[in-house]
Motif scaffolding. Structure first.
Motif, PDB file in Angstrom:
ATOM      1  N   ASP A   1     -12.931  -7.970   6.311  1.00 17.10           N
ATOM      2  CA  ASP A   1     -11.953  -6.901   6.536  1.00 17.10           C
ATOM      3  C   ASP A   1     -10.716  -7.135   5.684  1.00 17.10           C
TER       4      ASP A   1
ATOM      5  N   GLU B   1      -5.456  -2.252  -1.246  1.00 18.22           N
ATOM      6  CA  GLU B   1      -4.030  -2.373  -1.570  1.00 18.22           C
ATOM      7  C   GLU B   1      -3.818  -2.480  -3.079  1.00 18.22           C
TER       8      GLU B   1
ATOM      9  N   ILE C   1      -9.224  -4.804   2.707  1.00 17.92           N
ATOM     10  CA  ILE C   1      -7.835  -4.351   2.729  1.00 17.92           C
ATOM     11  C   ILE C   1      -7.132  -4.727   1.435  1.00 17.92           C
TER      12      ILE C   1
ATOM     13  N   SER D   1      -2.387   0.381   9.358  1.00 21.50           N
ATOM     14  CA  SER D   1      -3.695  -0.089   9.819  1.00 21.50           C
ATOM     15  C   SER D   1      -3.481  -0.704  11.200  1.00 21.50           C
TER      16      SER D   1
ATOM     17  N   ARG E   1       0.139  -3.529   8.550  1.00 24.46           N
ATOM     18  CA  ARG E   1      -0.965  -3.842   9.452  1.00 24.46           C
ATOM     19  C   ARG E   1      -0.382  -4.302  10.802  1.00 24.46           C
TER      20      ARG E   1
END
Length: 281
Positions: free
Chosen positions: A73, A81, A77, A120, A91
């Motif tokens: 994960d 980004e 991410i 997120s 996040r």
């Protein structure tokens, strides 16, 4: 150990057999089995119990699967980004009892006025938020006291009382303290059960626990069935619930809980996170 091996292991676990995983990964079964064996040799643990048609994870396998999800994960991410470096991703980890905080006008205005930031959101228990923060899967956690603060920096908001909420039949007589509910079946979030139990034992009485659960919303739903009274933080009233229920603010100061924002210890937090926290003060 690399990202590719983690993807292989994740696929094996989710498909249930090595043969099914091999088909999904578009590879032959023997090389996939060899990759799994090499991974176990490198980690010096057994991840999957052999001899079963359907795979069965060992305790080490269960932990490694959890870490694979977090690392994969985080990898995804990071790629996103880098692809969208013009947009900042905040996040956030948040517990269910705190989710209504996002509805504050100050927070909504902050989100509207900072269009360059996307969010997120990860939800779970306080302990899960601590784990996600320390494994760098979230930037900030919004949790409730009590918790172990030795590994994090914490920024506390004002403490709030617990409330008792349930059908009006449970509130015929005046009730102001948790002791007034000692003969009534109670619905309590697992998170607050040790706090409530210890306090009541120090007051020389025991509660009647009817339901324990992992979510304040679940506590409110069970209270609406009429089987007992839920004990939840007062901010839970901002969640969706049956408004025919009666609620009473408990005066037991020892049961007050506080909301805390947690970040990694001794790590400088960026301007966006500081501004986000400031909206709640």
């Amino acid at each position: 150990m690399d990202i590719r091996q983690m993807k292989y292991f994740k696929t094996i676990v989710e498909q249930g057999t090595i043969s099914k995983a091999a088909k999904v990964l578009h590879m032959a079964q023997p090389p996939l089995s060899m990759q799994l064996k090499q991974l176990e040799d490198e980690l010096e643990v057994t991840l999957i119990k052999r001899g079963n048609r359907q795979i069965e994870l060992t305790q080490a396998g269960q932990l490694f699967y959890k870490r694979c999800l977090q690392i994969l994960d985080l990898s995804e991410i990071t790629k996103n980004e880098l692809k969208q470096s013009y947009q900042e991703v905040l996040r956030i980890g948040i517990t269910s009892s705190n989710s209504a905080l996002i509805q504050k006008d100050e927070v909504k205005n902050y989100i509207i006025n900072n269009k360059q930031i996307s969010y997120s959101i990860h939800e779970g228990t306080t302990y899960e938020m601590l784990d996600l923060l320390l494994s760098h899967n979230i930037d900030i956690g919004i949790v409730r006291t009590p918790f172990d603060s030795s590994l994090v920096d914490a920024y506390y908001l004002e403490k709030e009382p617990m409330i008792a909420i349930g059908k009006k039949d449970f509130f015929i007589n005046k009730k102001e303290y948790i002791k007034d509910f000692k003969d009534i079946p109670l619905i309590i979030h697992q998170r607050y059960l040790p706090l409530i139990n210890d306090y009541c034992l120090n007051q020389h009485f025991q509660i009647q626990l009817k339901v324990s659960c992992d979510d304040s919303r679940t506590s409110l739903i069970w209270a609406s069935t009429g089987i007992g009274v839920a004990i939840v933080p007062m901010s839970s009233l901002s969640l969706e619930y049956d408004h025919s229920l009666v609620s009473v603010i408990l005066k037991d100061k020892s049961l007050y809980t506080g909301i805390a924002f947690i970040t990694r210890k001794n790590e400088e937090i960026n301007h966006s996170i500081q501004q986000f926290i400031h909206q709640f003060k």
